[in-house]
Design an enzyme around this catalytic site. Structure first.
Site, mmCIF file in Angstrom:
data_model
loop_
_atom_site.group_PDB
_atom_site.id
_atom_site.type_symbol
_atom_site.label_atom_id
_atom_site.label_comp_id
_atom_site.label_asym_id
_atom_site.label_seq_id
_atom_site.Cartn_x
_atom_site.Cartn_y
_atom_site.Cartn_z
ATOM 1 N N TYR A 244 -11.684 13.845 -5.809
ATOM 2 C CA TYR A 244 -10.781 13.500 -6.920
ATOM 3 C C TYR A 244 -10.217 14.784 -7.529
ATOM 4 C CZ TYR A 244 -9.242 11.333 -11.317
ATOM 5 O OH TYR A 244 -8.496 10.898 -12.393
ATOM 6 N N ASP B 52 0.855 -1.196 0.000
ATOM 7 C CA ASP B 52 0.000 0.000 0.000
ATOM 8 C C ASP B 52 0.889 1.244 0.000
ATOM 9 O OD1 ASP B 52 -1.707 2.078 0.456
ATOM 10 O OD2 ASP B 52 -2.579 1.264 2.305
HETATM 11 N N1 LIG Z 1 -8.801 6.832 -17.644
HETATM 12 C C1 LIG Z 1 -9.077 8.100 -17.534
HETATM 13 O O1 LIG Z 1 -10.022 8.600 -18.142
HETATM 14 C C2 LIG Z 1 -8.222 8.961 -16.653
HETATM 15 C C3 LIG Z 1 -8.483 10.305 -16.727
HETATM 16 C C4 LIG Z 1 -7.733 11.151 -15.976
HETATM 17 C C5 LIG Z 1 -6.735 10.659 -15.156
HETATM 18 N N2 LIG Z 1 -6.495 9.350 -15.058
HETATM 19 C C6 LIG Z 1 -5.437 8.938 -14.133
HETATM 20 O O2 LIG Z 1 -4.674 7.841 -14.616
HETATM 21 C C7 LIG Z 1 -4.124 7.141 -13.495
HETATM 22 C C8 LIG Z 1 -4.321 5.662 -13.613
HETATM 23 O O3 LIG Z 1 -5.595 5.321 -14.043
HETATM 24 P P1 LIG Z 1 -5.910 3.801 -14.425
HETATM 25 O O4 LIG Z 1 -7.205 3.744 -15.118
HETATM 26 O O5 LIG Z 1 -4.718 3.179 -15.078
HETATM 27 O O6 LIG Z 1 -6.106 3.184 -12.970
HETATM 28 P P2 LIG Z 1 -6.161 1.675 -12.558
HETATM 29 O O7 LIG Z 1 -7.340 1.546 -11.672
HETATM 30 O O8 LIG Z 1 -6.005 0.743 -13.717
HETATM 31 O O9 LIG Z 1 -4.804 1.495 -11.763
HETATM 32 C C9 LIG Z 1 -4.715 1.675 -10.432
HETATM 33 C C10 LIG Z 1 -3.730 0.631 -9.897
HETATM 34 O O10 LIG Z 1 -3.331 1.058 -8.633
HETATM 35 C C11 LIG Z 1 -3.325 -0.048 -7.755
HETATM 36 N N3 LIG Z 1 -3.552 0.462 -6.395
HETATM 37 C C12 LIG Z 1 -4.732 0.836 -5.843
HETATM 38 N N4 LIG Z 1 -4.538 1.231 -4.576
HETATM 39 C C13 LIG Z 1 -3.199 1.134 -4.334
HETATM 40 C C14 LIG Z 1 -2.373 1.415 -3.207
HETATM 41 N N5 LIG Z 1 -2.901 1.857 -2.061
HETATM 42 N N6 LIG Z 1 -1.045 1.206 -3.311
HETATM 43 C C15 LIG Z 1 -0.525 0.729 -4.466
HETATM 44 N N7 LIG Z 1 -1.245 0.439 -5.566
HETATM 45 C C16 LIG Z 1 -2.567 0.639 -5.500
HETATM 46 C C17 LIG Z 1 -4.426 -0.944 -8.239
HETATM 47 O O11 LIG Z 1 -4.216 -2.292 -7.829
HETATM 48 C C18 LIG Z 1 -4.335 -0.752 -9.751
HETATM 49 O O12 LIG Z 1 -3.516 -1.739 -10.355
HETATM 50 C C19 LIG Z 1 -4.759 7.757 -12.248
HETATM 51 O O13 LIG Z 1 -3.865 8.684 -11.686
HETATM 52 C C20 LIG Z 1 -5.966 8.465 -12.803
HETATM 53 O O14 LIG Z 1 -6.391 9.516 -11.981
HETATM 54 C C21 LIG Z 1 -7.209 8.466 -15.801
#
Ligand SMILES: NC(=O)c1ccc[n+]([C@@H]2O[C@H](COP(=O)([O-])OP(=O)(O)OC[C@H]3O[C@@H](n4cnc5c(N)ncnc54)[C@H](O)[C@@H]3O)[C@@H](O)[C@H]2O)c1
Length: 289
Positions: A182, A90
């Site tokens: 967020y 974490d």
């Molecule tokens: N997809 C979009 O439209 C979008 C838009 C804007 C920003 N983002 C940003 O992109 C980034 C990633 O998005 P994503 O869709 O790849 O997310 P995701 O949900 O695929 O990835 C999150 C990962 O973080 C891990 N995780 C969760 N809690 C954790 C913790 N406490 N410690 C360590 N690991 C942990 C999860 O297991 C997961 O593998 C984020 O910062 C998000 O805000 C995405």
């Protein structure tokens, strides 16, 4: 060694760029939230960054709370001929974060590149009914984990003689989105990006940020095809954004090509934030696909 502008031997003496396909050669990158989601959904942002960084010559620490997810990304990197290690825990927990960074530095032989991608979305935004536990969780993870990761990795970047930090943010940081915790956490990340760039620039540490639009990744995977089409139509380009579309600019910002860029927020959003919503609605009236 952080990638430098040293001239490869196959190039003329004035050449300042890397070999094609080796834009991060020699980098040692710590990428948070880089695990692979189970179930064959869209590729994640951190996951794509880890895979592409490795394909460009970096050695990568895949940091994630979930062992299977981290191992899956390490497997993807190795299948593609790259080099990666998994670090699991974490990242919002101070002691666990410290341990993960320490394991990564040991596994990679140092750290000179950091990508803070881990985040969660956080329910309703109105202060009237916001769930305070969700608020705390978003702040602890979206903001706190980035602070802890910077705290523990910057000494390694200093030891490397400099490096790059990239914060993954969202256009929700700069535009109303209905997601208070967020949005607030991502907006604060922008403040930190500029502050860290100021504080650590003279140490050769560059700090930049990407503001992602409505990309199709695990976080942007709510709703069916109609929701995906509506999200795509928020931008100016005809294509839906994928994690790879974020990973390529991430390579650039962490490479020597961006060696004189620090403290910037780069929108990667198909032009969504460059234009007036009314003007986009006209485009969509003309071409509703
Ligand atoms: N997809 C979009 O439209 C979008 C838009 C804007 C920003 N983002 C940003 O992109 C980034 C990633 O998005 P994503 O869709 O790849 O997310 P995701 O949900 O695929 O990835 C999150 C990962 O973080 C891990 N995780 C969760 N809690 C954790 C913790 N406490 N410690 C360590 N690991 C942990 C999860 O297991 C997961 O593998 C984020 O910062 C998000 O805000 C995405």
């Amino acid at each position: 060694m952080h990638p430098t502008s040293a001239a490869p031997s196959s190039r003329p003496p004035w050449w300042r760029g890397p070999e094609p396909g080796r834009r991060l050669l020699g980098a040692r990158a710590f990428v948070t939230g880089a695990g692979t989601q189970p179930g064959g959904g869209p590729i994640g942002i951190g996951e794509a960054i880890a895979v592409l960084f490795a394909a460009q010559g970096a050695r990568v620490a895949v940091a994630d709370i979930d062992r299977d997810r981290a191992d899956a990304t390490v497997g993807m990197v190795r299948d593609a001929g790259g080099d990666a290690v998994a670090v699991v825990g974490d990242l919002a927990d101070p002691e666990t974060n410290r341990r993960c960074v320490s394991e990564a530095a040991e596994g990679l032989g140092g750290i000179d590149t950091v990508v803070n991608s881990v985040a969660v979305t956080a329910g309703s935004g109105s202060p009237v009914d916001v769930d305070l536990d969700e608020w705390d969780r978003a702040m602890r993870l979206n903001l706190g984990a980035a602070v802890l990761t910077a705290r523990h990795t910057i000494p390694h970047l200093r030891a490397a003689g400099g490096g790059a930090i990239l914060n993954i943010s969202s256009i929700a940081a700069t535009r109303g989105h209905g997601s208070g915790a967020y949005a607030a956490s991502k907006a604060a990340l922008g403040g930190l990006t500029r502050d860290w760039a100021y504080l650590h620039g003279r140490e050769g540490i560059r700090v930049n940020e990407i503001l992602i639009g409505h990309a199709y990744s695990p976080m942007g995977d709510q709703g069916g095809p109609e929701v995906r089409a509506r999200r795509r139509r928020a931008g100016l380009l005809p294509t839906e954004g994928l994690a790879w579309d974020v990973a390529w600019p991430a390579v650039f910002l962490c490479s020597a090509e961006a060696g004189w860029i620090t403290g910037v927020e780069l929108p990667v959003d198909a032009g969504t934030t460059s234009t007036a919503p009314y003007a986009v609605s006209l485009l969509n009236d003309r071409d509703p696909t």
